[in-house]
Scaffold this active site. Structure first.
Site, PDB file in Angstrom:
ATOM      1  N   ASP A 177       0.877  -1.149   0.041  1.00 34.75           N
ATOM      2  CA  ASP A 177      -0.177   0.011   0.147  1.00 34.75           C
ATOM      3  C   ASP A 177       0.836   1.140  -0.106  1.00 34.75           C
ATOM      4  O   ASP A 177       1.494   1.428   1.068  1.00 34.75           O
ATOM      5  CB  ASP A 177      -0.761  -0.039   1.258  1.00 34.75           C
ATOM      6  CG  ASP A 177      -1.838   1.328   1.265  1.00 34.75           C
ATOM      7  OD1 ASP A 177      -1.505   2.096   0.704  1.00 34.75           O
ATOM      8  OD2 ASP A 177      -2.854   1.176   1.829  1.00 34.75           O
ATOM      9  N   HIS A 178       1.078   1.856  -1.110  1.00 30.10           N
ATOM     10  CA  HIS A 178       2.225   2.999  -1.180  1.00 30.10           C
ATOM     11  C   HIS A 178       2.148   3.863  -0.349  1.00 30.10           C
ATOM     12  O   HIS A 178       2.777   4.700  -0.156  1.00 30.10           O
ATOM     13  CB  HIS A 178       2.261   3.349  -2.732  1.00 30.10           C
ATOM     14  CG  HIS A 178       1.192   4.404  -3.252  1.00 30.10           C
ATOM     15  ND1 HIS A 178      -0.034   3.838  -3.762  1.00 30.10           N
ATOM     16  CD2 HIS A 178       0.946   5.659  -3.071  1.00 30.10           C
ATOM     17  CE1 HIS A 178      -0.771   4.647  -3.925  1.00 30.10           C
ATOM     18  NE2 HIS A 178      -0.300   5.691  -3.707  1.00 30.10           N
ATOM     19  N   HIS A 240      -5.954   2.723   1.653  1.00 34.48           N
ATOM     20  CA  HIS A 240      -5.025   4.015   2.335  1.00 34.48           C
ATOM     21  C   HIS A 240      -5.701   4.747   3.245  1.00 34.48           C
ATOM     22  O   HIS A 240      -5.225   4.870   4.302  1.00 34.48           O
ATOM     23  CB  HIS A 240      -5.040   4.806   1.160  1.00 34.48           C
ATOM     24  CG  HIS A 240      -4.565   4.207  -0.146  1.00 34.48           C
ATOM     25  ND1 HIS A 240      -3.612   3.643  -0.231  1.00 34.48           N
ATOM     26  CD2 HIS A 240      -5.023   4.631  -1.349  1.00 34.48           C
ATOM     27  CE1 HIS A 240      -3.597   3.144  -1.463  1.00 34.48           C
ATOM     28  NE2 HIS A 240      -4.142   3.685  -2.252  1.00 34.48           N
TER      29      HIS A 240
END
Ligand code: NAP
Length: 483
Positions: A177-178, A240
């Site tokens: 999950d960047h 996110h």
């Protein structure tokens, strides 16, 4: 301040989907920047893999183009690109067939760290995991990196976890999950657990409410078909925003260790209340002068998918009961801005009489201009009595840390290096992902069951009017969406 580059062991990183959009825009330019920073040791290689008919020389041209287009401004010594390209190989391979696997097996070394990046559609994850093992390309130290979306609901995420678990131990699976790779997101933990100042106040006794905003100015663009099957809840909230919520709300882990951190995040997700339908506002943007409206952009005039969502979320635990968390995210909004805001309660008693309507507000900006602002109350300067005014103690990382603060290593490059180092702290564990889906599924099923149609909102606005009402009912207001 001088950046410290912590060396990693030699590695072979195989990028399945090495010619795709994500590889071109993020992974390859990110690796190049790590190379420029001196973090790719001798003997580190990158192997692109996809079905396209290409040899390694053509792949090097492809990589050079990607870096020219998406490599950013960061300077690299002359000649560095050539050195980087020498590390590139390419194998034509089919995740769903036998083509190319023997070639890959000959190329990949067993005496270095082996990492396999699944930068392909999720429907190929299980095939890749199976074939990697079947062709003897893994051992207990090999890792896989799995892109989002990780499932589209609980059953599909469980099935995916099960498929991967047939071939890999959880300690080998890096679900990316960047958002977790962003500098400021990690700073959330540093601010909370590296200072004496905040943690004693970090609970419902002192915090009135918390807002988490991830606002985008772009529409769905060319991703309309994909996005319309997903929507803001699946695309942004389940992963996110949920991760940000966890980092803000979790108990202090006993140490900064992958499982200690992820255990605490999981407890937050499990303590989330069921969200009442009237605590959610969904929206779809209308056309602007330059861009089509949401329904036109996705090519479905009857689409009920949300491009915006705002919600009030409660956490039933000792620390947070009674303190609402307001989350919102959307496309085509007024400004690109990601921010977490902790609004503290009013003073119990003010010695200044009527001027008591002041409260501390801590804002953590993820983008743009990453930094932290703490609103404090001081005396308004000048004679004429004691008047109070709120002023920001403002710290932009770029100002405070000079080049290091501004030089925000892209989330992808940081996370890839964490994979090579074998550090899973910033990656989601399987049970976390499942718990997040278990919380979101009933919400989504509720909309679908009731056939709910999202409200509309103007492109370039702050979202649907009803979202304002969501907070107004609680006598609160959203922070302005401002860059
Ligand atoms: P993409 O542009 O469609 O690229 C897909 C890649 O997979 C291509 O290199 C393609 O090359 C390869 N591929 C397709 N079928 C294959 C097969 N059977 N065997 C081997 N290779 C195959 O997709 P993307 O945008 O890069 O996205 C990749 C993954 O990252 C997806 O899971 C996506 O959800 C995720 N993601 C993407 C972004 C983004 O910004 N793009 C952001 C977040 C997450 P060939 O057709 O030549 O095989």
């Amino acid at each position: 301040m001088v950046s410290r580059v912590i060396p990693v062991d030699p590695f072979d990183l195989v990028i399945f989907g090495g010619t795709g959009d994500l590889a071109r825009r993020k992974i390859l330019p990110g690796l190049f920047r790590r190379f420029c920073a001196g973090q790719m040791p001798k003997g580190a290689r990158v192997i692109g893999a996809a079905r396209g008919d290409m040899d390694s020389a053509a792949y090097r041209d492809f990589v050079a183009d990607a870096i020219a287009e998406f490599g950013g401004e960061r300077s690299c010594e002359e000649g560095t690109l050539a050195g980087f390209l020498e590390r590139m190989e390419f194998v034509t391979i089919d995740a769903r067939g036998d083509k190319g696997w023997d070639e890959l097996a000959k190329l990949v070394r067993s005496d270095v760290v082996r990492a396999y990046y699944f930068s392909v559609g999720p429907s190929l994850f299980a095939d890749l995991a199976h074939r990697l093992n079947a062709h003897g390309l893994t051992d207990a130290d090999s890792r896989i990196v799995v892109e989002k979306p990780f499932g589209r609901d609980l059953p599909s995420a469980q099935a995916l976890n099960k498929d991967l678990a047939m071939h890999f131990d959880e300690s080998q699976i890096y679900r990316i999950d960047h958002y977790l790779g962003k500098e400021t997101v990690q700073n959330l933990m540093a601010v909370r657990f590296g200072n004496m100042l905040f943690e004693p106040l970090w609970n419902s006794q002192y915090v009135d409410h918390i807002q988490i905003t991830v606002a985008e100015t772009v529409g769905v663009g060319g991703r309309g078909e994909y996005y319309d099957k997903s929507g803001a809840m699946r695309d942004m909230v389940q992963n996110h925003l949920m991760q940000l919520l966890c980092l803000i709300a979790m108990e202090p882990p006993s140490k900064f260790d992958p499982d200690a951190v992820r255990d605490e995040k999981l407890k937050v997700i499990r303590a989330l209340d069921e969200v009442q339908p009237h605590h959610i506002v969904r929206g779809q943007y209308e056309a602007s002068d330059d861009e089509p409206g949401y329904r036109e952009a996705v090519g479905d005039p009857r689409s009920r998918t949300e491009s915006y969502i705002a919600m009030k979320v409660g956490i039933s635990n000792w620390r947070w009961a009674g303190t609402p968390f307001y989350l919102r995210t959307g496309k085509m909004l007024k400004a690109r801005s990601s921010e977490i805001t902790v609004v503290f309660k009013e003073l119990n008693h003010s010695i200044f009489g009527e001027q008591s309507d002041h409260r501390n507000v801590l804002s953590i900006r993820l983008q743009p201009n990453e930094g932290i602002t703490l609103g404090v109350t001081i005396k308004e300067p000048g004679p004429g009595g004691m008047r109070l005014v709120d002023v920001p103690l403002d710290m932009s990382f770029a100002d405070a840390l000079g080049e290091d603060g501004a030089d925000q290593t892209d989330a992808y490059e940081r996370l890839i290096m964490d994979v090579i180092r074998g550090n899973q702290t910033l990656f989601m564990r399987g049970d976390e992902v499942e718990a997040a889906w278990a919380w979101t599924d009933p919400i989504i099923n509720g909309w679908e069951g009731r056939g709910e149609v999202p409200k509309t909102y103007d492109a370039g606005s702050e979202g649907p009017v009803d979202a304002v009402q969501l907070l107004a009912r609680d006598t609160r207001v959203w922070r302005k969406v401002a860059p």
